[in-house]
Scaffold this active site. Structure first.
Site, PDB file in Angstrom:
ATOM      1  N   TYR A 164     -15.165   0.980  -7.065  1.00  0.00           N
ATOM      2  CA  TYR A 164     -16.011   1.732  -6.799  1.00  0.00           C
ATOM      3  C   TYR A 164     -17.396   1.774  -7.783  1.00  0.00           C
ATOM      4  CZ  TYR A 164     -13.592   3.736  -3.038  1.00  0.00           C
ATOM      5  OH  TYR A 164     -12.658   3.741  -1.874  1.00  0.00           O
ATOM      6  N   SER A 204     -10.089   5.736  -4.766  1.00  0.00           N
ATOM      7  CA  SER A 204     -11.177   7.003  -4.912  1.00  0.00           C
ATOM      8  C   SER A 204     -10.546   8.010  -5.940  1.00  0.00           C
ATOM      9  CB  SER A 204     -11.273   7.562  -3.358  1.00  0.00           C
ATOM     10  OG  SER A 204     -10.097   8.011  -3.031  1.00  0.00           O
ATOM     11  N   LYS A 221       0.902  -1.209  -0.049  1.00  0.00           N
ATOM     12  CA  LYS A 221       0.044   0.358   0.079  1.00  0.00           C
ATOM     13  C   LYS A 221       0.839   1.134   0.101  1.00  0.00           C
ATOM     14  CE  LYS A 221      -3.513   2.566   2.633  1.00  0.00           C
ATOM     15  NZ  LYS A 221      -4.465   2.324   3.595  1.00  0.00           N
ATOM     16  N   LYS A 242      -1.918  -1.526  -3.722  1.00  0.00           N
ATOM     17  CA  LYS A 242      -3.080  -0.410  -3.849  1.00  0.00           C
ATOM     18  C   LYS A 242      -1.997   1.090  -4.023  1.00  0.00           C
ATOM     19  CE  LYS A 242      -6.108   2.068  -0.608  1.00  0.00           C
ATOM     20  NZ  LYS A 242      -6.315   2.130   0.704  1.00  0.00           N
ATOM     21  N   LYS A 292       1.629  10.041   5.785  1.00  0.00           N
ATOM     22  CA  LYS A 292       1.576   8.663   6.270  1.00  0.00           C
ATOM     23  C   LYS A 292       2.824   7.878   5.555  1.00  0.00           C
ATOM     24  CE  LYS A 292      -3.360   8.264   6.653  1.00  0.00           C
ATOM     25  NZ  LYS A 292      -4.664   7.322   6.424  1.00  0.00           N
ATOM     26  N   GLU A 294       7.609  -7.146   1.455  1.00  0.00           N
ATOM     27  CA  GLU A 294       6.094  -6.984   2.072  1.00  0.00           C
ATOM     28  C   GLU A 294       5.483  -8.365   1.735  1.00  0.00           C
ATOM     29  OE1 GLU A 294       5.109  -5.261   4.393  1.00  0.00           O
ATOM     30  OE2 GLU A 294       6.152  -3.363   4.168  1.00  0.00           O
TER      31      GLU A 294
HETATM   32  C1  PBG Z   1      -7.209   3.543   5.576  1.00  0.00           C
HETATM   33  C2  PBG Z   1      -7.575   3.340   4.152  1.00  0.00           C
HETATM   34  C3  PBG Z   1      -7.271   4.522   3.076  1.00  0.00           C
HETATM   35  C4  PBG Z   1      -7.904   3.875   1.870  1.00  0.00           C
HETATM   36  C5  PBG Z   1      -8.470   2.457   1.985  1.00  0.00           C
HETATM   37  N1  PBG Z   1      -8.264   2.352   3.571  1.00  0.00           N
HETATM   38  C6  PBG Z   1      -6.985   5.974   2.967  1.00  0.00           C
HETATM   39  C7  PBG Z   1      -5.564   6.072   3.483  1.00  0.00           C
HETATM   40  O1  PBG Z   1      -4.780   5.126   3.522  1.00  0.00           O
HETATM   41  O2  PBG Z   1      -5.282   7.155   3.810  1.00  0.00           O
HETATM   42  C8  PBG Z   1      -7.965   4.500   0.420  1.00  0.00           C
HETATM   43  C9  PBG Z   1      -9.101   4.168  -0.420  1.00  0.00           C
HETATM   44  C10 PBG Z   1      -9.141   4.872  -1.754  1.00  0.00           C
HETATM   45  O3  PBG Z   1      -8.584   5.935  -1.692  1.00  0.00           O
HETATM   46  O4  PBG Z   1     -10.238   4.711  -2.161  1.00  0.00           O
HETATM   47  N2  PBG Z   1      -6.338   2.965   6.075  1.00  0.00           N
END
Ligand code: PBG
Length: 336
Positions: free
Chosen positions: A323, A284, A205, A258, A227, A243
């Site tokens: 989505y 998103s 991620k 992701k 983050k 990982e």
């Molecule tokens: C939170 C989480 C996030 C997403 C899924 N779980 C956001 C982040 O890590 O800040 C993002 C999903 C998306 O953007 O559609 N742990």
């Protein structure tokens, strides 16, 4: 050169276009399929009685419990049978220790019970991380000096995972990127007899700017800092392999990459590294870009969405969190 009456012609033994000359022949050797059986549908839920549209994600809303049931019914009608839930938690319930994340009567456990009561065969996936519940907006606990605490966070994540399993989650999906969380969650689940609950690990991620609309949807942006001390550097691919090895070793059942579209090389690399099922999350920001350009008539929505999902599958993803799940299900149902 053409000689006399003959039209100009190359002398070619191989003409790849012969294999593309009509739909039936193209169908013979199409390598990649995409359909609702490959999707996990992410849905946002909140405490309110009305559905609240999300401005930066047209077509998505923070759903009430009734809205959630309606949406899942519509999605199942077109073959989408897996959902992942994200809660918009009221500010009053957000704390530094994120304790609402394991409230047995919290929003997510209530939604899970309602879904499972209505559709026992629906596959329910839950996100494990503290950000929606944290007054700091981080996935982990924050020390006074701003560091994100690893081992202390993992302890809370285990409680969160257990509360979700008790409420009926089929798949627990840690998205927090703390070290060792997969193994710790596996052990916590097994200790309580939840040996059949799966773990879909957010293994690779990235610290991505494509999560912006999601953080609007949940009002979960970090209050301070970023983050980058836990999510991966977008410049790196080798780190994803490391990982994967750790998450496999710790007992993950499925591995996630992701975001998806901008990280197709990582999906391919992970596909070739593991024998586990691979998931990819079309996040998103990817959704928002395709929606925005389509709304302006700059892209043809149906074609570009199907192409984006086909590319993610071609790169090696078995499962896609998208989505667009319900919409694609509807398009394809209409096409049959
Ligand atoms: C939170 C989480 C996030 C997403 C899924 N779980 C956001 C982040 O890590 O800040 C993002 C999903 C998306 O953007 O559609 N742990």
């Amino acid at each position: 050169m053409s000689d006399g009456d003959r039209p100009y012609a190359l002398s070619l033994r191989s003409r790849p276009r012969r294999n593309r000359k009509n739909a039936t022949i193209r169908g013979f050797h199409r390598e990649t399929r995409v359909g609702p059986e490959h999707f996990i549908y992410p849905l946002f839920v909140h405490e309110g009685d009305a559905d609240e549209p999300i401005a930066s994600m047209p077509g998505c809303a923070r759903l009430s419990l009734a809205g959630l049931l309606r949406e899942v019914e519509a999605a199942r009608a077109v073959g989408v049978n897996a959902v992942v839930l994200f809660p918009k938690v009221p500010d009053a319930l957000k704390t530094a220790d994120g304790r609402e994340s394991y409230n047995p009567d919290g929003l997510i456990p209530r939604c899970l019970r309602a879904l499972k009561e209505r559709w026992p065969d629906l596959v329910t996936v839950t996100d494990v991380a503290l950000d929606p519940y944290s007054s700091d907006g981080h996935d982990g606990l924050v020390a006074p000096d701003g560091r994100i605490l690893n081992d202390e966070t993992v302890e809370v994540l285990c409680k969160q995972a257990l509360s979700q399993a008790r409420a009926g989650a089929d798949i627990i999906s840690p998205s927090d990127m703390m070290d060792g969380r997969v193994g710790a969650i596996r052990e916590a689940l097994d200790d309580e007899g939840f040996t059949e609950v799966s773990i879909l690990a957010y293994t690779a991620k990235y610290a991505s700017a494509y999560y912006g609309p999601f953080r609007d949807a949940l009002d979960s942006a970090p209050r301070g800092g970023d983050k980058k001390t836990y999510q991966m550097d977008p410049a790196n691919a080798r780190e994803a392999v490391r990982e994967v090895m750790l998450d496999e070793d710790e007992g993950a059942d499925m591995i996630m990459v992701k975001p998806a579209g901008p990280y197709l090389d990582v999906i391919r690399l992970v596909r070739e590294t593991t024998a586990l099922p691979v998931a990819a999350y079309q996040v998103s920001g990817e959704y928002a870009m395709l929606k925005a350009a389509s709304a302006r008539g700059w892209l043809d929505e149906r074609s570009v969405v199907l192409e984006s999902l086909t590319a993610i599958r071609r790169a090696g993803a078995d499962v896609i969190l998208t989505y667009f799940a319900r919409q694609v299900g509807e398009w394809l149902a209409g096409a049959r």
